[in-house]
Motif scaffolding. Structure first.
Motif, PDB file in Angstrom:
ATOM      1  N   UNK A  71      34.258  -2.559   0.636  1.00 47.72           N
ATOM      2  CA  UNK A  71      33.340  -2.971  -0.434  1.00 47.72           C
ATOM      3  C   UNK A  71      34.092  -3.852  -1.409  1.00 47.72           C
ATOM      4  N   UNK A  72      33.594  -5.060  -1.616  1.00 48.64           N
ATOM      5  CA  UNK A  72      34.248  -5.917  -2.610  1.00 48.64           C
ATOM      6  C   UNK A  72      34.255  -5.239  -3.973  1.00 48.64           C
ATOM      7  N   UNK A  73      35.328  -5.422  -4.684  1.00 44.99           N
ATOM      8  CA  UNK A  73      35.449  -4.824  -6.010  1.00 44.99           C
ATOM      9  C   UNK A  73      34.277  -5.248  -6.879  1.00 44.99           C
ATOM     10  N   UNK A  74      33.669  -4.283  -7.534  1.00 53.53           N
ATOM     11  CA  UNK A  74      32.573  -4.547  -8.447  1.00 53.53           C
ATOM     12  C   UNK A  74      31.202  -4.606  -7.796  1.00 53.53           C
ATOM     13  N   UNK A  75      31.144  -4.544  -6.472  1.00 59.34           N
ATOM     14  CA  UNK A  75      29.840  -4.581  -5.799  1.00 59.34           C
ATOM     15  C   UNK A  75      29.163  -3.225  -5.936  1.00 59.34           C
ATOM     16  N   UNK A  76      28.011  -3.213  -6.576  1.00 66.68           N
ATOM     17  CA  UNK A  76      27.243  -1.976  -6.702  1.00 66.68           C
ATOM     18  C   UNK A  76      26.211  -1.912  -5.588  1.00 66.68           C
ATOM     19  N   UNK A  77      25.695  -0.748  -5.364  1.00 69.11           N
ATOM     20  CA  UNK A  77      24.681  -0.604  -4.326  1.00 69.11           C
ATOM     21  C   UNK A  77      23.427  -1.397  -4.676  1.00 69.11           C
ATOM     22  N   UNK A  78      23.050  -1.402  -5.945  1.00 67.70           N
ATOM     23  CA  UNK A  78      21.881  -2.181  -6.354  1.00 67.70           C
ATOM     24  C   UNK A  78      22.094  -3.670  -6.078  1.00 67.70           C
ATOM     25  N   UNK A  79      23.263  -4.176  -6.431  1.00 67.87           N
ATOM     26  CA  UNK A  79      23.562  -5.593  -6.179  1.00 67.87           C
ATOM     27  C   UNK A  79      23.599  -5.877  -4.679  1.00 67.87           C
ATOM     28  N   UNK A  80      24.127  -4.943  -3.922  1.00 68.14           N
ATOM     29  CA  UNK A  80      24.159  -5.090  -2.467  1.00 68.14           C
ATOM     30  C   UNK A  80      22.737  -5.171  -1.923  1.00 68.14           C
ATOM     31  N   UNK A  81      21.868  -4.255  -2.369  1.00 69.97           N
ATOM     32  CA  UNK A  81      20.472  -4.261  -1.928  1.00 69.97           C
ATOM     33  C   UNK A  81      19.763  -5.549  -2.304  1.00 69.97           C
TER      34      UNK A  81
END
Length: 107
Positions: A71-81
């Protein structure tokens, strides 16, 4: 994440998905699939829903999230979605197909 690290290895059952322009590798490891199953229920039922065209976006994102190799640093699940949605479901379909195949066939 370097481009070398963002290359999927088909021999390991990996697939790549592009999120916000960045290629991310999905690896359906045992631990990843157990975590996904804990959240979204039995994986065989997930495969059946996908085959019937009833796979929900939340289920797709959950499966992908748990299978992320890194997971890239700072990537949240919401941002991923949001990135999955921005990229379009058609763009996510090849990676989904690989993961579903791995769930059924194993490696």
């Amino acid at each position: 994440m370097s481009a070398a690290n963002a290359t999927a290895n088909p021999a390991r059952g990996e697939a790549a998905v592009r999120i916000n322009g960045e290629p991310l590798v999905l690896r359906p490891s045992f631990a990843a699939l157990v975590a996904a199953e804990g959240e979204i229920g039995p994986l065989f039922a997930l495969v059946e829903r996908a085959a019937e065209g009833r796979l929900g976006l939340g289920e797709l994102v959950a499966l992908f999230w748990h299978c992320l190799r890194e997971r890239p640093e700072g990537l949240t699940r919401d941002a991923f979605g949001e990135g999955v949605v921005r990229g379009g479901l058609a763009a996510a379909s090849p990676a989904l197909r690989v993961l579903l195949g791995q769930i059924l066939a194993g490696r």
